[in-house]
Scaffold this motif. Structure first.
Motif, mmCIF file in Angstrom:
data_model
loop_
_atom_site.group_PDB
_atom_site.id
_atom_site.type_symbol
_atom_site.label_atom_id
_atom_site.label_comp_id
_atom_site.label_asym_id
_atom_site.label_seq_id
_atom_site.Cartn_x
_atom_site.Cartn_y
_atom_site.Cartn_z
ATOM 1 N N ASN A 9 1.008 -0.816 0.094
ATOM 2 C CA ASN A 9 0.200 0.395 -0.408
ATOM 3 C C ASN A 9 0.879 0.985 0.470
ATOM 4 O OD1 ASN A 9 -2.282 1.415 0.301
ATOM 5 N ND2 ASN A 9 -2.609 1.230 2.478
ATOM 6 N N GLY A 10 0.282 2.373 -1.379
ATOM 7 C CA GLY A 10 1.564 3.673 -1.081
ATOM 8 C C GLY A 10 2.938 3.480 -2.142
ATOM 9 N N ASN A 11 2.632 2.307 -2.720
ATOM 10 C CA ASN A 11 3.781 1.819 -3.415
ATOM 11 C C ASN A 11 3.694 1.333 -5.122
ATOM 12 O OD1 ASN A 11 6.676 1.414 -3.466
ATOM 13 N ND2 ASN A 11 6.479 -0.495 -4.214
ATOM 14 N N ASP A 12 4.182 1.942 -5.985
ATOM 15 C CA ASP A 12 4.650 1.358 -7.335
ATOM 16 C C ASP A 12 4.022 0.263 -7.620
ATOM 17 O OD1 ASP A 12 4.112 1.446 -9.946
ATOM 18 O OD2 ASP A 12 5.515 2.638 -10.320
ATOM 19 N N ARG A 13 2.610 -0.488 -7.611
ATOM 20 C CA ARG A 13 2.954 -1.600 -8.436
ATOM 21 C C ARG A 13 3.227 -1.850 -9.434
ATOM 22 N NH1 ARG A 13 -2.117 -2.868 -12.097
ATOM 23 N NH2 ARG A 13 -2.914 -1.235 -12.133
ATOM 24 N N ARG A 14 4.138 -1.902 -10.228
ATOM 25 C CA ARG A 14 4.459 -1.707 -11.367
ATOM 26 C C ARG A 14 5.805 -2.090 -11.267
ATOM 27 N NH1 ARG A 14 5.747 3.780 -14.800
ATOM 28 N NH2 ARG A 14 6.027 3.999 -12.706
ATOM 29 N N ASP A 15 5.844 -3.672 -12.103
ATOM 30 C CA ASP A 15 7.045 -4.159 -11.729
ATOM 31 C C ASP A 15 8.555 -3.727 -12.631
ATOM 32 O OD1 ASP A 15 6.430 -4.887 -14.352
ATOM 33 O OD2 ASP A 15 6.331 -6.972 -13.635
ATOM 34 N N SER A 16 7.517 -2.606 -13.763
ATOM 35 C CA SER A 16 9.345 -2.473 -14.513
ATOM 36 C C SER A 16 8.098 -1.472 -15.432
ATOM 37 C CB SER A 16 9.686 -3.551 -15.563
ATOM 38 O OG SER A 16 8.782 -3.474 -16.262
ATOM 39 N N SER A 17 9.296 -0.167 -16.150
ATOM 40 C CA SER A 17 9.049 0.781 -16.893
ATOM 41 C C SER A 17 8.751 0.264 -18.731
ATOM 42 C CB SER A 17 9.903 2.505 -17.099
ATOM 43 O OG SER A 17 9.306 3.135 -17.633
ATOM 44 N N VAL A 18 7.660 0.614 -19.133
ATOM 45 C CA VAL A 18 7.671 0.496 -20.211
ATOM 46 C C VAL A 18 9.185 1.044 -21.506
ATOM 47 C CG1 VAL A 18 5.367 -0.270 -20.327
ATOM 48 C CG2 VAL A 18 5.875 1.576 -20.907
ATOM 49 N N PHE A 19 9.687 2.744 -21.058
ATOM 50 C CA PHE A 19 9.952 3.002 -21.407
ATOM 51 C C PHE A 19 12.025 3.112 -20.930
ATOM 52 C CE2 PHE A 19 6.396 6.153 -20.384
ATOM 53 C CZ PHE A 19 6.224 6.495 -21.696
ATOM 54 N N HIS A 20 12.262 2.983 -22.030
ATOM 55 C CA HIS A 20 13.934 2.538 -22.261
ATOM 56 C C HIS A 20 15.033 3.552 -22.772
ATOM 57 C CE1 HIS A 20 12.535 -1.084 -20.334
ATOM 58 N NE2 HIS A 20 11.716 -1.530 -21.637
ATOM 59 N N ILE A 21 15.309 4.778 -22.305
ATOM 60 C CA ILE A 21 15.793 5.234 -22.449
ATOM 61 C C ILE A 21 17.076 5.841 -21.752
ATOM 62 C CG2 ILE A 21 15.374 8.214 -23.383
ATOM 63 C CD1 ILE A 21 12.321 7.286 -23.523
ATOM 64 N N PRO A 22 17.862 6.505 -22.287
ATOM 65 C CA PRO A 22 19.537 6.249 -21.831
ATOM 66 C C PRO A 22 18.986 7.982 -20.742
ATOM 67 C CG PRO A 22 20.008 5.923 -23.532
ATOM 68 C CD PRO A 22 18.319 6.127 -23.907
ATOM 69 N N TYR A 23 19.797 7.624 -20.011
ATOM 70 C CA TYR A 23 19.395 9.125 -18.991
ATOM 71 C C TYR A 23 18.412 9.471 -18.525
ATOM 72 C CZ TYR A 23 23.463 8.781 -20.860
ATOM 73 O OH TYR A 23 25.341 8.629 -21.176
ATOM 74 N N PHE A 24 16.951 8.871 -18.591
ATOM 75 C CA PHE A 24 15.347 9.082 -18.686
ATOM 76 C C PHE A 24 14.415 8.216 -18.674
ATOM 77 C CE2 PHE A 24 12.141 11.964 -19.531
ATOM 78 C CZ PHE A 24 11.072 13.190 -18.503
ATOM 79 N N THR A 25 13.851 8.750 -17.679
ATOM 80 C CA THR A 25 12.616 7.479 -17.097
ATOM 81 C C THR A 25 11.707 8.470 -16.743
ATOM 82 O OG1 THR A 25 14.059 5.979 -16.416
ATOM 83 C CG2 THR A 25 11.585 4.937 -15.833
ATOM 84 N N PRO A 26 10.929 8.713 -18.524
ATOM 85 C CA PRO A 26 9.586 9.059 -18.250
ATOM 86 C C PRO A 26 8.426 8.981 -17.414
ATOM 87 C CG PRO A 26 10.067 9.091 -20.032
ATOM 88 C CD PRO A 26 11.495 7.827 -19.360
ATOM 89 N N GLU A 27 7.584 9.239 -17.164
ATOM 90 C CA GLU A 27 5.667 9.023 -16.134
ATOM 91 C C GLU A 27 4.971 10.396 -16.258
ATOM 92 O OE1 GLU A 27 4.434 8.230 -11.520
ATOM 93 O OE2 GLU A 27 7.482 7.754 -12.282
ATOM 94 N N ILE A 28 3.740 9.202 -16.733
ATOM 95 C CA ILE A 28 2.923 9.383 -17.063
ATOM 96 C C ILE A 28 1.551 9.241 -16.293
ATOM 97 C CG2 ILE A 28 1.210 10.549 -18.797
ATOM 98 C CD1 ILE A 28 2.871 10.271 -20.958
ATOM 99 N N PHE A 29 0.859 10.032 -15.835
ATOM 100 C CA PHE A 29 -0.474 9.135 -14.724
ATOM 101 C C PHE A 29 -1.665 10.380 -15.055
ATOM 102 C CE2 PHE A 29 1.072 11.357 -11.129
ATOM 103 C CZ PHE A 29 0.529 12.128 -10.768
ATOM 104 N N VAL A 30 -3.112 10.175 -15.081
ATOM 105 C CA VAL A 30 -4.414 10.517 -15.538
ATOM 106 C C VAL A 30 -4.862 9.716 -13.739
ATOM 107 C CG1 VAL A 30 -6.304 10.480 -16.323
ATOM 108 C CG2 VAL A 30 -3.391 10.820 -17.641
#
Length: 480
Positions: free
Chosen positions: A41-62
């Protein structure tokens, strides 16, 4: 002799390689590596990001919701929540985009904040009324923004400065990370964020220490001359247990330099059953238990003071005690989950109670009064004509219970149906008459001016605050 020398040299060379390898592994290791925290509870439930970009991991939520109150207030306004704002309407609570930057130890993160939350949350920050410049407008569209550096020492040390999440009260500020949608009193009445400097120390893969030097208790600015101090200890011995404490000390009552606040927040989370997601039936069961305790002392108040309700020569009792418990069960390959739980709190002095809005608010607002002689008086008054007071001796006790069903087709989308009941010892929630005006619109006059320039409330109407509410919430939560 030569053979022995060669053997010794090889052994020494291998030892050096092993040491270098271990050091490399240690430096590359993420904190709490290989520990499953997607259920927490209170934690990101994703096991990984769909983005694979050097130096930057984007995040978007609605974060979208619709909610219905059994009180059916005429102005469709929700009181006593940071997750909800409007009744009987589709509400974009939060749109956020940003992400994490990392380059050779340099690190940074930012997340934007658009939607009703950029109005609902900043208004509770009294520090922004100190001095000049509109701090609420300057910060309202940012939920996180910090920069810092990562040191490859022990299992990692991070030093960051800026706006960061607090997690006092267990729940995350981002609803997409929480089991429930409308947080219990413990979470909704404690800080979502801090503005200052944070140091994170990871002495092992299972332990984290944090040290905070911050402006104040969920504040953009500072209330008095002293900064706030605090910290966190988190221990995760396995993928099934998490134990943490957050503790704080500061001076957070505007203009009362002699009053100080202390607060301790403590949580235990246990996953007591876990099966593969391939199973059709129950795949996980877990609970969270949180308890908070704290008080304020000085300038007319005296902490717990024998739990006295009235004033005496030693000062009013002014403290905060709360608890909440939730249990969640996942089934259908982990794509469905059922939650049940609730909480309780008592807060004499109401210093942590969320401020009602509209004509029930006692927050300051600039006012221009036209006098009978033709001049205009610029002054500051309370926002509401019948404010909900937060003075020493004012009592407040509340409890809540809720249950919900969540459908999670994948790790990026969640649909949630929640039913809840909230109760308070005094009128607090919006009743049928609402908190805005007799017809519910802010354009309808609630004040009248006499010939001598005196401003008074229109007779016969006051904000309608009631002691309980029943509510249904439908939420759509997207994150990628």
């Amino acid at each position: 002799m030569v053979l022995a020398t060669i053997t010794f040299a090889k052994a020494k060379s291998q030892a050096v390689k092993d040491t270098a390898s271990k050091k490399h592994i240690l430096q590359d290791q993420n904190p709490f590596d290989n520990l499953d925290q997607s259920w927490v509870n209170g934690n990101d439930r994703r096991d990984s990001s769909v983005f694979h970009i050097p130096y930057f991991t984007p995040e978007i939520f609605v974060d979208c919701n619709m909610t219905w109150s059994g009180n059916n207030p005429i102005d469709q306004t929700v009181v006593g929540s940071t997750a909800l704002a409007r009744d009987n309407e589709m509400d974009i609570s939060a749109l956020g985009f940003g992400g994490d930057f990392n380059y050779n130890g340099a690190r940074g993160r930012f997340m934007t904040q658009f939607g009703t939350r950029d109005e609902v949350v900043p208004r509770n920050d009294y520090s922004t009324y100190r001095g000049q410049y509109d701090m609420q407008d300057a910060y309202r569209y940012i939920s996180e923004a910090y920069g810092g550096y990562h040191f490859n020492c022990m299992h990692g040390i991070n030093v960051d400065g800026g706006l960061f999440m607090s997690y006092i009260g267990l729940n995350s500020y981002y609803q997409v990370e929480n089991w429930d949608y409308q947080a219990s009193y413990t979470s909704d009445n404690t800080p979502w964020f801090f503005n200052g400097i944070r140091t994170q120390i990871f002495p092992s893969n299972f332990l984290k220490f944090e040290i905070w030097v911050i402006n104040g208790w969920q504040s953009y600015g500072s209330f008095n001359d002293m900064p706030g101090f605090g910290g966190n200890i988190t221990w995760i011995p396995s993928s099934n247990v998490k134990l943490l404490t957050n503790d704080y000390y500061g001076s957070d009552d505007a203009g009362l330099f002699g009053r100080h606040r202390i607060h301790s927040d403590n949580s235990l989370l246990v996953r007591y059953y876990h099966a593969p997601k391939s199973k059709k039936g129950v795949t996980q069961m877990a609970f969270s238990l949180t308890g908070d305790i704290g008080d304020e002392q000085g300038d007319g108040v005296n902490g717990f003071n024998g739990f006295k309700k009235g004033n005496d020569s030693t000062g009013y009792a002014q403290y905060f005690v709360s608890a909440m418990f939730y249990n969640r069960i996942w089934f259908a390959h982990g794509k469905l989950a059922w939650l049940i739980g609730g909480g309780w709190m008592t807060n004499p002095g109401r210093y942590l109670v969320l401020e009602p809005t509209g004509q029930a608010s006692d927050l300051p607002t600039p006012t221009a009064i036209a006098l009978s002689n033709g001049s205009v008086l610029q002054t500051t008054t309370q926002e509401g004509i019948a404010p909900f007071t937060q003075n020493p001796g004012d009592q407040f006790t509340g409890w809540d219970c809720s249950t919900n069903i969540a459908w999670m087709p994948n790790q990026s989308i969640e649909f949630k149906l929640e039913v809840l009941h909230r109760q308070a010892s005094v009128g607090y929630f919006a009743g049928p008459g609402g908190v805005t005006s007799p017809n519910g619109y802010s354009t309808y006059p609630v004040l009248t001016q006499a010939a001598n320039g005196t401003i008074t409330a229109i007779s016969g109407w006051t904000p309608d605050l009631v002691r309980s509410e029943n509510r249904i919430i439908v939420a759509i939560l997207f994150r990628i």
